[in-house]
Design an enzyme around this catalytic site. Structure first.
Site, PDB file in Angstrom:
ATOM      1  N   THR A  20       0.825  -1.214   0.000  1.00 51.14           N
ATOM      2  CA  THR A  20       0.000   0.000   0.000  1.00 51.14           C
ATOM      3  C   THR A  20       0.858   1.264   0.000  1.00 51.14           C
ATOM      4  O   THR A  20       0.332   2.366   0.126  1.00 51.14           O
ATOM      5  CB  THR A  20      -0.929   0.032   1.226  1.00 51.14           C
ATOM      6  OG1 THR A  20      -0.125  -0.022   2.422  1.00 51.14           O
ATOM      7  CG2 THR A  20      -1.888  -1.145   1.211  1.00 51.14           C
ATOM      8  N   HIS A  68      16.526   1.069 -10.872  1.00 51.58           N
ATOM      9  CA  HIS A  68      15.619   1.236 -12.009  1.00 51.58           C
ATOM     10  C   HIS A  68      16.300   1.885 -13.212  1.00 51.58           C
ATOM     11  O   HIS A  68      15.823   1.740 -14.337  1.00 51.58           O
ATOM     12  CB  HIS A  68      14.378   2.035 -11.591  1.00 51.58           C
ATOM     13  CG  HIS A  68      14.634   3.482 -11.316  1.00 51.58           C
ATOM     14  ND1 HIS A  68      15.037   3.951 -10.085  1.00 51.58           N
ATOM     15  CD2 HIS A  68      14.552   4.573 -12.117  1.00 51.58           C
ATOM     16  CE1 HIS A  68      15.178   5.253 -10.141  1.00 51.58           C
ATOM     17  NE2 HIS A  68      14.897   5.665 -11.360  1.00 51.58           N
ATOM     18  N   HIS A 128      23.088   5.058  -8.952  1.00 53.23           N
ATOM     19  CA  HIS A 128      22.662   5.358 -10.321  1.00 53.23           C
ATOM     20  C   HIS A 128      23.831   5.775 -11.222  1.00 53.23           C
ATOM     21  O   HIS A 128      24.058   5.189 -12.280  1.00 53.23           O
ATOM     22  CB  HIS A 128      21.612   6.468 -10.325  1.00 53.23           C
ATOM     23  CG  HIS A 128      20.339   6.106  -9.633  1.00 53.23           C
ATOM     24  ND1 HIS A 128      19.862   4.816  -9.576  1.00 53.23           N
ATOM     25  CD2 HIS A 128      19.428   6.872  -8.971  1.00 53.23           C
ATOM     26  CE1 HIS A 128      18.723   4.806  -8.908  1.00 53.23           C
ATOM     27  NE2 HIS A 128      18.442   6.025  -8.529  1.00 53.23           N
TER      28      HIS A 128
END
EC number: 1.1.1.49
Length: 486
Positions: free
Chosen positions: A19, A178, A240
């Site tokens: 959630t 990601h 990253h």
């Protein structure tokens, strides 16, 4: 022209923190798009797990609302949305206790992939790993997905890796970044290793320098408490930007295989030189006249914060391919535009036959990660017109939306690709434990150095390109940053 979508075998995917914000904005929309693309076979199940006492019906209502916000176009198909919601289940549990775990175990199907996505804070990684093992949920086909941060420094990263290794094999641990799932990042490997044109030039003999820029126009956006403890170096550079650097600098792997690729990335990290203090610029954004965005200290409610929101570094790599060729890294928040780009700047021609008036021109390969993903090669041509030869630089542009048509413009989101890779057991785009530790081993001395020196970040205005010291970093080398463009 485009590869067909291949469905994955039926699976059980448990989203711990089902959630939370990450699940709502990224994970659930990614799963829904893959479902609509026909990538899930009948029988696939997605189980949300969180503290809230929602029940399955309540969770389906929560997910439906999340999809209408984050995937509005696809969620407009009522039949597809209802079919996806039918795959959802929910269990309320305590990550640090035993409540709900027997119920979760009872919901799982034997003899299929069990993927457990840790969409929670890092303090819960160890308790979740321990309880998965204690309640008999771990099988040979169980995989866990761990979101960053992977520790706060080298010691904490080692402790986290040791905890995860006590309950899972390395092949079962998927440390997600990601950025590695972005289409253009993977195209970087295709450009390098699939074209004879570039690889012979991809070294210090022909490349003058490399610039890697990850610029954000937004501030900390509700992450103030975490960000004020982390800063740009821990939040962006250690993971990253480090991954982008590795893909630029790595040697060709023997094959496109998870460990072969990660072995070469690890070699790059271990070859990085220590960064000298005069090759580091730290900045912190401040309010700009005429703009209503607050400065960093006001945004996080810490009037004495010395946390950096901007970092620029000059990095060297001690190996045969890159010795003498600097790589400049920069990342910052509240900059003039959102832009992530890698610029490979090739050396000038050794001799110009066109005279001094022609000026100096360089070929630049630009890999744009976001927005407007694509690849551009800047080449020098004659300016059209009569008279003498005047040289100008023009781009050979492969913007995906233009070059590949509608299908190229709507390639999968990074999380779509990475979640499917987890289900297939493909770790190529995920970080290995020793890779994470090597990155921290290089990063920690930089942070310890400026803390021991008492360095204070240089102020830069909201909406600018960063502190002026970053420009001086490049000017000392007779170079300049390429512009930050949206």
């Amino acid at each position: 022209m485009f590869a067909k979508t291949t469905a994955v075998d039926p699976f059980d995917l448990v989203i711990f923190g089902g959630t939370g914000d990450l699940a709502r904005r990224k994970i659930l929309p990614a799963l829904y798009r893959r479902f609509c693309a026909g990538q899930f076979r009948e029988g696939a199940r997605i189980i949300g797990a969180a503290r809230a006492d929602l029940g399955t019906r309540g969770y389906r209502a929560f997910v439906a609302e999340a999809l209408r916000e984050a995937a509005a176009e696809e969620a407009g198909d009522a039949a597809a949305l209802d079919a996806f919601l039918a795959t959802l289940d929910y269990v309320s549990l305590d990550a640090r206790g035993d409540r709900g775990w027997p119920e979760l175990a009872a919901k799982l199907t034997e003899d299929r992939v069990r993927a457990c996505f840790f969409s929670v804070g890092p303090s819960l990684f160890a308790p979740l790993a321990e309880r998965l093992r204690r309640h008999g949920i771990v099988t040979d086909r169980t995989r866990i997905v761990v979101e960053k941060p992977f520790g706060h420094d080298l010691d904490s990263a080692r402790a986290l890796n040791a905890t995860l290794a006590a309950h899972f094999h390395e092949r079962q641990i998927f440390r997600i970044d990601h950025y590695l799932g972005k289409e253009t990042v993977q195209n970087l490997m295709a450009v390098r290793f699939g074209n004879m044109l570039f690889e012979p030039l991809w070294n210090s003999l022909f490349v003058d320098h490399v610039q890697i820029t990850v610029a954000e126009a937004v501030g900390v956006r509700g992450r103030g408490e975490y960000y004020d403890r982390a800063g740009a170096m821990r939040d962006m550079v250690q993971n990253h930007l480090m991954q982008l650097l590795c893909l630029i600098a790595m040697e060709p792997p023997s094959k496109f295989d998870p460990d072969a690729v990660r072995d070469e990335k690890l070699k790059v990290i271990r070859a990085l030189d220590p960064v000298q203090p005069h090759h580091i610029v730290r900045g912190q954004y401040v309010a700009a006249p005429g703009r209503d965005e607050p400065g960093y200290r006001e945004e996080v409610g810490n009037p004495r914060s010395t946390t950096e929101t901007y970092v620029a570094l000059k990095v060297g790599i001690s190996n045969w391919r890159w010795a003498g060729t600097p790589i400049y890294l920069r990342t910052g928040k509240r900059l003039v535009a959102r832009s992530s780009v890698i610029n490979v700047v090739f050396k000038h021609a050794p001799h110009s036959i066109f005279g001094e008036d022609a000026g100096q021109h360089a070929n630049i390969l630009s890999i744009r990660l976001q927005p407007n993903e694509g690849i551009t090669l800047q080449v020098t041509i004659k300016e059209p017109g009569p008279g003498g030869i005047r040289l100008i630089d023009v781009p050979l542009d492969m913007t995906f939306a233009e070059a590949l048509g509608p299908e190229g413009a709507h390639h999968p989101d990074a999380y779509e690709r990475l979640v499917v890779d987890v289900l297939r057991g493909n770790q190529t785009l995920f970080m290995r434990g020793d890779e994470v530790e090597a990155a921290w081993a290089w990063t920690d001395p930089i942070i310890e150095g400026w803390e021991s020196r008492g360095d204070v970040p240089k102020p830069y205005e909201v909406g600018s390109t960063g502190p002026t010291d970053a420009e001086l970093l490049m000017r000392r080398d007779n170079r300049r940053w390429l512009g930050i463009r949206p």
